[in-house]
Design an enzyme around this catalytic site. Sequence first.
Site, short mmCIF file in Angstrom:
data_model
loop_
_atom_site.label_atom_id
_atom_site.label_comp_id
_atom_site.label_asym_id
_atom_site.label_seq_id
_atom_site.Cartn_x
_atom_site.Cartn_y
_atom_site.Cartn_z
N LYS A 1 -13.64 1.42 15.54
CA LYS A 1 -12.42 0.61 15.50
C LYS A 1 -11.77 0.49 16.88
O LYS A 1 -11.20 -0.54 17.22
CB LYS A 1 -11.44 1.25 14.51
CG LYS A 1 -10.63 0.26 13.74
CD LYS A 1 -10.03 0.89 12.50
CE LYS A 1 -10.84 0.57 11.27
NZ LYS A 1 -10.24 1.04 10.05
N ASN B 1 0.85 -1.20 0.00
CA ASN B 1 0.00 0.00 0.00
C ASN B 1 0.89 1.25 0.00
O ASN B 1 2.11 1.14 -0.01
CB ASN B 1 -0.96 -0.03 1.19
CG ASN B 1 -0.22 -0.10 2.51
OD1 ASN B 1 0.51 0.81 2.88
ND2 ASN B 1 -0.37 -1.22 3.21
N PRO C 1 -3.06 -11.68 10.38
CA PRO C 1 -3.36 -11.40 11.79
C PRO C 1 -3.48 -9.89 11.98
O PRO C 1 -2.81 -9.12 11.30
CB PRO C 1 -2.12 -11.93 12.52
CG PRO C 1 -1.04 -11.97 11.49
CD PRO C 1 -1.72 -12.22 10.18
N ASP C 2 -4.36 -9.48 12.88
CA ASP C 2 -4.46 -8.06 13.23
C ASP C 2 -3.53 -7.82 14.42
O ASP C 2 -3.77 -8.32 15.52
CB ASP C 2 -5.91 -7.71 13.57
CG ASP C 2 -6.08 -6.21 13.70
OD1 ASP C 2 -5.32 -5.58 14.48
OD2 ASP C 2 -6.94 -5.65 13.00
N LYS D 1 8.55 -17.33 -10.05
CA LYS D 1 7.79 -16.27 -10.72
C LYS D 1 6.66 -16.88 -11.56
O LYS D 1 6.90 -17.81 -12.35
CB LYS D 1 8.73 -15.45 -11.61
CG LYS D 1 8.03 -14.30 -12.26
CD LYS D 1 8.97 -13.47 -13.11
CE LYS D 1 8.18 -12.43 -13.86
NZ LYS D 1 8.96 -11.78 -14.89
O1 C5P Z 1 -8.46 -2.29 10.42
P1 C5P Z 1 -7.53 -1.21 10.08
O2 C5P Z 1 -6.41 -1.62 9.19
O3 C5P Z 1 -8.17 0.06 9.57
O4 C5P Z 1 -6.90 -0.77 11.50
C1 C5P Z 1 -5.92 0.15 11.62
C2 C5P Z 1 -5.11 -0.04 12.86
O5 C5P Z 1 -4.91 -1.42 13.11
C3 C5P Z 1 -3.74 0.56 12.74
O6 C5P Z 1 -3.32 0.95 14.01
C4 C5P Z 1 -2.93 -0.59 12.20
O7 C5P Z 1 -1.56 -0.43 12.52
C5 C5P Z 1 -3.54 -1.76 12.94
N1 C5P Z 1 -3.54 -3.02 12.19
C6 C5P Z 1 -2.73 -4.04 12.65
N2 C5P Z 1 -2.74 -5.25 12.00
C7 C5P Z 1 -3.51 -5.44 10.91
C8 C5P Z 1 -4.33 -4.40 10.43
C9 C5P Z 1 -4.30 -3.20 11.09
O8 C5P Z 1 -2.03 -3.86 13.63
N3 C5P Z 1 -3.51 -6.60 10.30
#
Ligand code: C5P
Length: 411
Positions: free
Chosen positions: A339, A209, A305-306, A287
């Site tokens: 959020k 991104n 993972p978040d 590739k």
């Molecule tokens: O869900 P979104 O991407 O909008 O959330 C943003 C927040 O979550 C930011 O603080 C980003 O660093 C964190 N984030 C994360 N891991 C992910 C997606 C987002 O830590 N996979």
Amino acid sequence: MLKDKRILLIVAGGIAAYKALELVRRLQDQGARVRGILTAGGANFITPLALAALTGDKVHENLFSLTEESEMGHIRLARDCDLVAVVPATAHLMAKMAAGMADDLAATVLLATDKPILLAPAMNVVMWNHPATQANRALLEKRGVRFVGPGAGDLACGEVGSGRLAEVPDILAAIAALATPDQPLQGLRALVTSGPTREPIDPVRFIANHSSGKQGHAIAHALAGLGAEVTLVTGPVGLADPDGIRVVKVETAQQMLAACLKALPADVAVCAAAVADWRVKKPGAQKIKKVKGAAPPVLELVANPDILATLAALGADRPGLLIGFAAETEDVVKHATAKRQTKGCDWILGNDVGPESGTFGGDANTIHLVDSSGVETWPALSKDEVADRLAKRIALALVARPPRPGKGKRR
Ligand code: C5P
């Protein structure tokens, strides 16, 4: 953070004077002792009794009062403190300071003090922008006087523009930074994520991104400037490593999560990275070839993972203060507020990253800080200024908080 600091608070004339009363409370919450001086103008807006009741001390008003001078002379008043704060500061008082005038108690104390001085101006936009006021501001700054605000927005006079008194938490943070010039985050550990992640499609292609890492890197730098021991976990960016910071370079979200978990414990974690939400389920080992006439490949994605939510759910290892960002292209405050709940973090900084905002890759950022008490919108600031403001807020929040045993705090 301000424990036993003695703050001499001068309240000058302006509609924002009532906010000085809230400031007294907040300073006391931080352990400060506040003594008040009310100018004749200030006394038109708040009463000496209100200020005295809150400070628990006599309010000083007169330079030529025999009783006041015999109880405490103006020189002692000017010196028996760690910092002098003027909230609100008027154009007139700034002009008197610039000219070195001493025609009332406030001006005399400001001339006689050898302590740091902080001014929080509040006035009409035209008065603030007037060349005389701006020249006085520049002169006072040159002499070492510090300013907080003014902010921009609707003014009490009905006009719109610069001239609003800075928000009380910002005045408090500025006082804290000035009264404790030593590094308030010394001995505390901070974790910051920054930049994009890169999710491979095959050994040469990836999903990523537009994140430049500027904001996250600036935050890491600002926290280190306040003395924190910082680990910066960053995706690929074109920025130099900030000095004095442990930098861990990663590519994918999974690597970023692993590096973050390894960096714990932390007193504060700021997740500023733009982590890819999905990755390719099975990246090509080689590739992927473009075969003439064949259909283009279909990429199957799986959720990453978040990191923020994972840190929030850690229980005993959860960072003491956990901060996320919400980069949005519409309804920033609404999405940021939601959020904060879903991710389980303490603060979330909502920002507009729509193409016309110029946030991604640019140098400016407009932040909406959402915490348990609501939303606070910051003016458009440079990313360095956002980082500075955030770091000071973090210092205030962390140092005010009782230490949690077994956490990152290692004092
Ligand atoms: O869900 P979104 O991407 O909008 O959330 C943003 C927040 O979550 C930011 O603080 C980003 O660093 C964190 N984030 C994360 N891991 C992910 C997606 C987002 O830590 N996979």
